[in-house]
Design a protein around this motif. Structure first.
Motif: not given
Length: 124
Positions: A34-37, A99-100, A110-112
């Motif tokens: 899991m990302g934060w932007f 991301s998976f 690569g975050y979907d």
């Protein structure tokens, strides 16, 4: 399809703190990371950091290291972004993303799936 919902944004004075949360709607949610932007007005979207869902490994962009912390609550499918010592330049809309399995998760690719974003405003 996973749906992500952020919460916790708001207005804070410089030096203050906020905690953002991002909850996935699916009961069987199983992201790889899991990302934060964030995206400030007139600027490109910036990768803030991310956490590997299973191991809890975290990465951060240099500008937030030592001030921001990412954590996750696996049973509740929630990831957090604790932001301390906030600066006016942290003002932006913050997004979480899932991301998976893309190995580029730790460099912001690569975050979907994406949340709708939550506004963070830091006043000077």
């Amino acid at each position: 399809q996973a749906q992500l919902e952020e919460a916790g944004g708001g207005l804070v004075q410089a030096g203050g703190s906020l905690r953002l949360s991002c909850t996935a709607s699916e009961r069987t949610f199983s992201a790889y990371a899991m990302g934060w932007f964030r995206q400030a007005p007139g600027k490109e979207r910036e990768f803030v950091g991310a956490i590997k869902w299973s191991a809890g490994t975290t990465v951060y962009t240099d500008s937030v290291k030592g001030r921001f912390t990412i954590s996750r609550d696996i049973p509740n499918n929630t990831v957090y972004l604790q932001m301390n010592s906030l600066k006016p330049e942290d003002t932006a809309v913050y997004y979480c993303a899932a991301s998976f399995g893309d190995s580029r998760w730790l460099i912001g690719y690569g975050y979907d799936y994406w949340g709708q974003g939550t506004q963070v405003t830091v006043s000077s």
